[in-house]
Design an enzyme around this catalytic site. Structure first.
Site, PDB file in Angstrom:
ATOM      1  N   GLY A 268      34.587  12.628  53.466  1.00  0.00           N
ATOM      2  CA  GLY A 268      33.951  13.413  52.417  1.00  0.00           C
ATOM      3  C   GLY A 268      32.569  13.902  52.808  1.00  0.00           C
ATOM      4  O   GLY A 268      32.264  15.091  52.717  1.00  0.00           O
ATOM      5  N   GLU A 305      25.792  10.219  48.626  1.00  0.00           N
ATOM      6  CA  GLU A 305      25.129  10.231  49.938  1.00  0.00           C
ATOM      7  C   GLU A 305      23.624  10.056  49.783  1.00  0.00           C
ATOM      8  O   GLU A 305      22.984   9.368  50.572  1.00  0.00           O
ATOM      9  CB  GLU A 305      25.451  11.517  50.707  1.00  0.00           C
ATOM     10  CG  GLU A 305      26.938  11.810  50.901  1.00  0.00           C
ATOM     11  CD  GLU A 305      27.754  10.641  51.429  1.00  0.00           C
ATOM     12  OE1 GLU A 305      27.214   9.823  52.205  1.00  0.00           O
ATOM     13  OE2 GLU A 305      28.940  10.533  51.056  1.00  0.00           O
ATOM     14  N   GLU A 327      28.975   0.527  50.731  1.00  0.00           N
ATOM     15  CA  GLU A 327      29.887   1.475  50.083  1.00  0.00           C
ATOM     16  C   GLU A 327      30.219   1.066  48.639  1.00  0.00           C
ATOM     17  O   GLU A 327      30.175   1.892  47.728  1.00  0.00           O
ATOM     18  CB  GLU A 327      31.164   1.658  50.907  1.00  0.00           C
ATOM     19  CG  GLU A 327      30.917   2.320  52.270  1.00  0.00           C
ATOM     20  CD  GLU A 327      30.228   3.679  52.184  1.00  0.00           C
ATOM     21  OE1 GLU A 327      30.149   4.265  51.089  1.00  0.00           O
ATOM     22  OE2 GLU A 327      29.736   4.155  53.233  1.00  0.00           O
TER      23      GLU A 327
HETATM   24  N1  TRP Z   1      29.605   6.671  55.035  1.00  0.00           N
HETATM   25  C1  TRP Z   1      30.410   7.771  54.553  1.00  0.00           C
HETATM   26  C2  TRP Z   1      30.388   7.667  53.031  1.00  0.00           C
HETATM   27  O1  TRP Z   1      29.455   8.026  52.423  1.00  0.00           O
HETATM   28  C3  TRP Z   1      31.813   7.715  55.044  1.00  0.00           C
HETATM   29  C4  TRP Z   1      32.096   8.469  56.299  1.00  0.00           C
HETATM   30  C5  TRP Z   1      31.772   9.743  56.562  1.00  0.00           C
HETATM   31  C6  TRP Z   1      32.828   8.026  57.407  1.00  0.00           C
HETATM   32  N2  TRP Z   1      32.279  10.106  57.763  1.00  0.00           N
HETATM   33  C7  TRP Z   1      32.928   9.083  58.297  1.00  0.00           C
HETATM   34  C8  TRP Z   1      33.430   6.831  57.740  1.00  0.00           C
HETATM   35  C9  TRP Z   1      33.627   8.992  59.493  1.00  0.00           C
HETATM   36  C10 TRP Z   1      34.121   6.722  58.950  1.00  0.00           C
HETATM   37  C11 TRP Z   1      34.212   7.794  59.810  1.00  0.00           C
HETATM   38  O2  TRP Z   1      31.212   7.142  52.399  1.00  0.00           O
HETATM   39 ZN    ZN Z   2      29.396   6.014  51.198  1.00  0.00          ZN
END
Ligand code: TRP
Ligand code: ZN
Length: 877
Positions: A268, A305, A327
């Site tokens: 996302g 985010e 998360e």
């Molecule tokens: N940390 C991201 C979130 O806000 C998740 C995420 C984005 C992610 N790109 C990714 C996790 C690629 C693994 C691989 O939820």
């Molecule tokens: Zn996140």
């Protein structure tokens, strides 16, 4: 993939890093095919004894390596496919490496890659979880935090915009039409939060002053054709920043905050420090092209985010087992924010719908895992509904246990203790508990135990003693690797409703003050709660607001549920009463009962409510039976066609029962429909579309004509989509023309064209298999683009039981085939698509054999580490 296979990573094996990075200085000479990265790492050993220095690195071409200024000879270091090792390193040392890599060859979209074409596209990075090792040699683990100084150099005409984390620290011209920009991120961060972006991008900007007086410039970057759709994201960002200041006392901490949109993204969005990168589908919004749901996603994900800046970035995770620490907590904060910005009841209903259809289903199958897993073999496969959404429910449990003021006190303490650190779930619970004198350690069991607890409730009223006794019992079914489960602390928010529908005053002891609602907590396997001096209840309303992520089984009969549906003042539980009735009706239909009283009661009560004064958005949800996937997770053996048919019977029966009223309400709502975006307009539109959908089921003449007209005249995408989806589902003669029109209108717009693919993948007909197969060859389709794969294939496999589960197995083979090709390009996307195959075991024998055969063929062939992990766990006994 050329990465050697090794066993799973275990939480129990965690060791603090032997080497820290005191400062990281990176220089990039950016080029689509040959980017050079020079890294200068100031390293410090943390142990008294000498330990070899081991840096992660995959797919890098090492050009030069210097230790404390001296070039190393090849025998002084060891290189393999995933690491660089140097045995003899002094306790403090400076390591410099030069590497080359090819972003244009990176189809996995992890590390540095190209979005769009080589001619027009731009370069960007994705480092979570382990992408940074594809950029340079580094201790690529979340508990190594360092300040970064980054210099980007590139051709000015091809890459006019050069962005990285932190604050701008200079820019200028170079020879040969090249230029440079430097970025300084003073906040120590782990490598997974690193980001850079380079290319031709437009931006919008807005000044912002934080509550503590910092002047910040907010900018959103997108390609030229998308920049005029970034306004709503900017407004959402400002709302999120103010909200975090107000609700958590958290201020932004850099001079700039940048967001970049890309069409090529695995997830996302990503919370890189000061430089969030977004999947365009969750950032772009405009009234003509975006649905109400799109708007809600943009607001929620921009906030999510942004909230990571404190829950994730300032306080990060010690290791990937703690993923839910950032998360789950950030999803919870986003849920609170969205509830505050919109309707709290609707938000809760939507969150629980998602939890049930995704997380409960995950918990009930072979991929079940605890919110904090004990081991993993591919971390990318643990960005799951369990870690995110059940994780958010666990935070909600703890926040609820503490109450508003104590929760805030606890969060303040969490930030105070762990700012700048990489923390654990235990430390989170300790900070929250100790600042309030409450022991929260019993909740840790929720993090360690997989599976959805089943909660059984029985109520007995003793009229003579005026005592209501509630007996609660819990049981959690076994999950892979966890045969035996322990009881968990389960808070139950409840009210007792009297015959007039009002809440009866409640108390657990004679000296307590009576309350209209209370929370009790079941901690053992079984417990009784005696409410004293209470009048005779008509019905108990249990688990209000979904106070714990459990499956509740009550002793309420259909008449009690109908009573709750009419009278319950807690909007969530009112909706839940309708869901309960619908679930029972479906169970009755599946059992082949001649008469299903719950079906009649459900329809009658909803018909009564249809004429009552109720929030239109809530009414629309009341009129919707539970999602197919939610129901499927509870059926064994599962006949997808039969379950789909039962659900259709509910819709059809309800539509018939409502009859003329549907067209009438549709007409009425249409009068006030002008595409407005405020909450009230969105709520009315939700009901408008629900009425249309039901009306189309009972009127094959006028309703499709109206839908076709609405398709053309619709002032909003929400209405246009609803009209088209309804026509397609009913196979109305007008459907194909509208579909062609949609393709023509939105041909050049990737985000909207995805809707066109998704609409067709969802048509509930057996021959959709052939349709999807044909669309795979459509000139606008590409297996390289995760959004397109998700629109067409994930949509097909996850939301079209009729076609996907076609009894000849053609749907399974379609996904099987596609998976082979996708896996060679993008393992993360392949692994996610493969999770749609996990539930083969609960299917009736014929489909079960077909789907198992597909899985076995895939598992027997060569596959990526990520896909292999999903296949192995799906097939395991
Ligand atoms: N940390 C991201 C979130 O806000 C998740 C995420 C984005 C992610 N790109 C990714 C996790 C690629 C693994 C691989 O939820
Ligand atoms: Zn996140």
């Amino acid at each position: 993939m050329s990465v050697p296979e090794h066993g799973p990573v275990r939480l129990a094996d965690y060791r603090a890093p032997a080497w820290r990075v005191v400062a990281a200085t990176l220089e990039f000479d950016l080029d689509i095919q040959a980017t050079q990265v020079r890294a200068r790492l100031e390293l410090r050993r943390t142990t008294a004894d000498a330990v070899p220095l081991r840096l992660d690195g995959i797919g890098l071409q090492l050009r030069a390596i210097r230790l404390d200024g001296r070039a190393l000879a090849p025998h002084e270091y060891a290189l393999d496919e995933e690491a660089l090792q140097i045995v003899d390193v002094p306790a403090t040392a400076v390591l410099e490496t030069d590497v080359t890599l090819d972003p244009s060859a990176n189809s996995a979209l992890s590390g540095l890659y190209l979005s769009g074409s080589a001619e027009h596209g731009f370069l960007l990075t994705q480092c979570e979880a382990e992408g940074f090792r594809r950029i340079t040699y580094y201790p690529d683990r979340p508990d190594v935090l360092a300040p970064f100084h980054v210099t980007l150099r590139a051709d000015r005409a091809r890459f006019p915009v050069l962005l990285a984390n932190g604050n701008p620290a200079g820019a200028g011209e170079l020879a040969d039409g090249r230029h440079w920009a430097a970025w300084d991120d003073p906040h120590p961060k782990p490598s997974y939060l690193f980001a850079l972006v380079a290319g031709r991008l437009e931006h919008i900007e807005q000044p912002y002053e934080t509550a503590d007086g910092r002047a910040v410039t907010l900018r959103i970057f997108a390609e030229a054709d998308a920049i005029d759709r970034c306004g709503y994201a900017m407004d959402s960002l400002v709302r999120a920043m103010r909200w975090d200041e107000r609700e958590y006392g958290r201020n932004y901490d850099l001079d700039v905050f940048h967001i970049v949109a890309t069409h090529d993204f695995n997830m996302g969005a990503m919370e890189n420090k000061g430089l969030n990168i977004f999947n365009a589908k969750y950032l772009l919004a405009d009234p003509q092209r975006s649905s109400d749901e799109d708007y809600a996603h943009v607001e929620a994900i921009v906030a999510h985010e942004y909230f990571h800046n404190w829950t994730g970035n300032r306080v990060t995770c010690r290791d990937w087992f703690q993923l839910s620490l950032k998360e789950g907590l950030t999803v919870y904060r986003e849920q609170q924010f969205s509830a505050d910005m919109n309707s709290a009841t609707l938000k809760r209903i939507e969150d629980v719908q998602l939890l049930r259809r995704a997380q409960f289903a995950e918990d009930a199958g072979p991929l079940a895992h605890p919110v904090r897993p004990a081991e993993y073999s591919a971390i990318d496969n643990f960005y799951t509904a369990t870690v995110y959404d059940k994780g958010a429910e666990l935070v909600r449990l703890v926040a609820g246990r503490l109450g508003v003021a104590a929760w805030r006190r606890g969060m303040d303490e969490y930030f105070r203790r762990h700012d700048g650190q990489a923390a654990t779930v235990e430390q989170f619970l300790a900070a929250l508990g100790e600042s309030n004198g409450i022991d929260l350690s019993p909740y840790l069991a929720w993090y360690a135990q997989a599976g959805t607890p089943e909660l059984e409730a029985r109520g007995d009223y003793d009229a003579a003693q005026r005592r209501y006794r509630l007996t609660l019992r819990q049981h959690t079914p076994p999950t892979p690797g966890q045969a035996h489960k322990q009881p968990l602390p389960i808070p139950v928010r409840l009210a007792l409703l009297g015959a007039d529908g009002g809440n009866l005053p409640l108390r657990l002891s004679a000296d307590a003050a009576p309350a209209s609602e209370c929370v009790i907590e079941l901690s053992g396997a079984e417990q009784q709660f005696d409410f004293v001096d209470v009048a005779a209840p008509r019905a108990a309303s249990l688990l209000r607001g979904f106070s714990a992520p459990v499956r509740l089984q009550t002793d309420l009969d259909a008449a009690d549920l109908a009573f709750l549906l009419r009278h319950e003042s807690d909007g969530f539980n009112r909706w839940e009463a309708a869901q309960q009735l619908a679930r029972r009706a479906i169970r009755g239909l599946l059992a082949g009962a001649d008469a299903v009283p719950e079906l009649a009661i459900w329809c009658d009560t909803l018909t009564w409510l249809f004429g009552a004064d109720i929030d239109p958005a809530l009414l629309a949800e009341l009129l919707t039976p539970p999602d197919y996937n939610e129901l499927a997770a509870q059926c064994e053996p599962l006949d997808p066609a039969a379950l789909h048919a039962a659900r259709e019977t509910l819709e059809q029966t309800l539509a018939q029962r409502l009859g003329e009223a549907l067209a009438a309400r549709h007409t009425l709502l249409l009068r006030s429909e002008s595409g407005g975006l405020d909450g009230a307009a969105r709520g009315r539109r939700r009901l408008l579309n629900r009425c249309l959908r039901l009306w189309l089921r009972i009127d094959a003449e006028l309703a499709p004509e109206v839908a076709a007209t609405r398709y053309v005249l619709a002032p909003s995408m929400t209405e246009r989509l609803a009209a088209l989806a309804g026509l397609l589902a009913q196979d109305a003669p007008q459907a194909q023309k509208a579909l062609q029109d949609f393709a023509r209108r939105y041909d050049a717009d990737a985000v909207t064209l995805d809707k066109w693919f998704a609409l067709q993948a969802a048509v509930p007909r057996a021959d959709t298999v052939e349709r999807v197969a044909a669309l795979l060859r459509h000139p606008r389709f590409s297996l390289r683009n995760p959004n397109r794969v998700s629109a067409l294939l994930q949509g097909f496999a996850a939301r079209n039981p009729i076609a996907f589960h076609r009894s000849d197995g053609a749907g399974y083979r379609l996904i099987e085939q596609a998976l082979r090709e996708i896996d060679a390009l993008n393992p993360t996307t392949a692994a996610r698509l493969a999770t749609t195959l996990k539930d083969w075991r609960r299917l009736e024998p014929q489909r079960r054999a077909l789907l198992q055969a597909s899985l076995r063929r895939l598992a027997a062939a060569d596959s990526s580490h990520d896909l292999g992990d999903i296949l192995r766990r799906s097939l395991a006994d």
